[in-house]
Motif scaffolding. Structure first.
Motif, PDB file in Angstrom:
ATOM      1  N   ALA A  84       7.779 -11.374 -13.365  1.00  0.00           N
ATOM      2  CA  ALA A  84       7.766 -11.717 -14.749  1.00  0.00           C
ATOM      3  C   ALA A  84       6.677 -10.901 -15.489  1.00  0.00           C
ATOM      4  N   VAL A  85       5.674 -10.604 -14.573  1.00  0.00           N
ATOM      5  CA  VAL A  85       4.778  -9.460 -15.108  1.00  0.00           C
ATOM      6  C   VAL A  85       5.463  -8.057 -15.135  1.00  0.00           C
ATOM      7  N   GLY A  86       6.068  -7.691 -14.236  1.00  0.00           N
ATOM      8  CA  GLY A  86       6.495  -6.478 -14.030  1.00  0.00           C
ATOM      9  C   GLY A  86       7.841  -5.999 -14.536  1.00  0.00           C
ATOM     10  N   LYS A 117       5.632  -7.608  -2.144  1.00  0.00           N
ATOM     11  CA  LYS A 117       5.120  -6.508  -1.442  1.00  0.00           C
ATOM     12  C   LYS A 117       5.709  -5.125  -1.753  1.00  0.00           C
ATOM     13  N   LYS A 118       7.000  -5.254  -1.934  1.00  0.00           N
ATOM     14  CA  LYS A 118       7.594  -4.035  -2.559  1.00  0.00           C
ATOM     15  C   LYS A 118       7.287  -3.537  -3.699  1.00  0.00           C
ATOM     16  N   MET A 119       6.965  -4.621  -4.541  1.00  0.00           N
ATOM     17  CA  MET A 119       6.871  -4.252  -6.003  1.00  0.00           C
ATOM     18  C   MET A 119       5.301  -3.819  -5.885  1.00  0.00           C
ATOM     19  N   GLN A 120       4.179  -4.081  -5.074  1.00  0.00           N
ATOM     20  CA  GLN A 120       3.096  -3.715  -5.014  1.00  0.00           C
ATOM     21  C   GLN A 120       3.177  -2.089  -4.709  1.00  0.00           C
ATOM     22  N   ASN A 121       3.897  -1.876  -3.645  1.00  0.00           N
ATOM     23  CA  ASN A 121       3.970  -0.558  -3.196  1.00  0.00           C
ATOM     24  C   ASN A 121       4.653   0.511  -4.035  1.00  0.00           C
ATOM     25  N   SER A 162      -2.491   1.896 -11.514  1.00  0.00           N
ATOM     26  CA  SER A 162      -3.163   0.713 -10.737  1.00  0.00           C
ATOM     27  C   SER A 162      -2.279  -0.389 -10.993  1.00  0.00           C
ATOM     28  N   MET A 163      -2.453  -1.572 -10.254  1.00  0.00           N
ATOM     29  CA  MET A 163      -1.765  -2.731 -10.598  1.00  0.00           C
ATOM     30  C   MET A 163      -2.345  -3.256 -11.885  1.00  0.00           C
ATOM     31  N   GLN A 200      -0.201  -4.007 -15.223  1.00  0.00           N
ATOM     32  CA  GLN A 200      -0.031  -5.268 -15.927  1.00  0.00           C
ATOM     33  C   GLN A 200      -0.656  -5.173 -17.332  1.00  0.00           C
ATOM     34  N   GLN A 201      -1.468  -4.307 -17.643  1.00  0.00           N
ATOM     35  CA  GLN A 201      -2.085  -4.136 -18.697  1.00  0.00           C
ATOM     36  C   GLN A 201      -0.978  -3.546 -19.683  1.00  0.00           C
TER      37      GLN A 201
END
Length: 154
Positions: free
Chosen positions: A13-15, A115-119, A127-128, A132-133
């Motif tokens: 939802a965030v991404g 995890k894939k999204m963070q990668n 940065s994450m 998100q910002q």
């Protein structure tokens, strides 16, 4: 159908799902942030990868539902009723068991995609927190949305 997937995969939802090309008016307008073209281009690249991942996870989740011997529409009816206390749906004990099993399997899928999204984000220059910002700003900033659209079209 997409409501179910969006609700279960809150991470996306965030991404992905929340960032739209249309302006969404919010009761509280957030402060405008400064975003360079290079940073917005980086966001666009990450966003595109997120959309592909979202499609992958939706397919995987649909497969889980179907393999759980559910019709997608019926599963979504039950799921929406579970999410919304005002919505009621009658179910059999067998449907309840199948529903719980499918949800448990889908919840096991989430960490893999998170995890894939963070990668994907960590492989970018963002940065994450900044990703998100930017995603949040894109929900309310029509000018930023237009800039993103232009970058994504080129």
């Amino acid at each position: 159908m997409k409501k179910f997937f969006s609700s279960l995969l809150f991470v996306f939802a965030v991404g992905t799902a929340s960032v739209t090309a249309q302006s969404t008016t919010m009761p509280q307008q957030q402060e405008k942030i400064e975003v360079s073209d290079a940073e917005l281009t980086q966001f666009a690249e990450v966003f595109q990868k997120m959309r592909v991942m979202n499609q992958e996870v939706q397919k995987e989740m649909m497969t889980v539902v179907e393999e759980g011997d559910f019709e997608l529409q019926r599963f979504n009816e039950i799921h929406q009723a579970n999410l919304n206390p005002k919505k009621e749906v009658e179910t059999t004990k067998e449907e309840d068991k199948k529903y719980e099993a499918v949800v448990a399997e889908i919840e096991e899928i989430q960490p893999k995609y998170q995890k894939k999204m963070q990668n994907v984000i960590s492989e970018s220059d963002l940065s994450m927190e900044r990703y998100q910002q930017l995603a949040s700003a894109l929900r309310t900033d029509a000018e930023l949305q237009q800039r993103l659209q232009a970058i994504m079209k080129s």
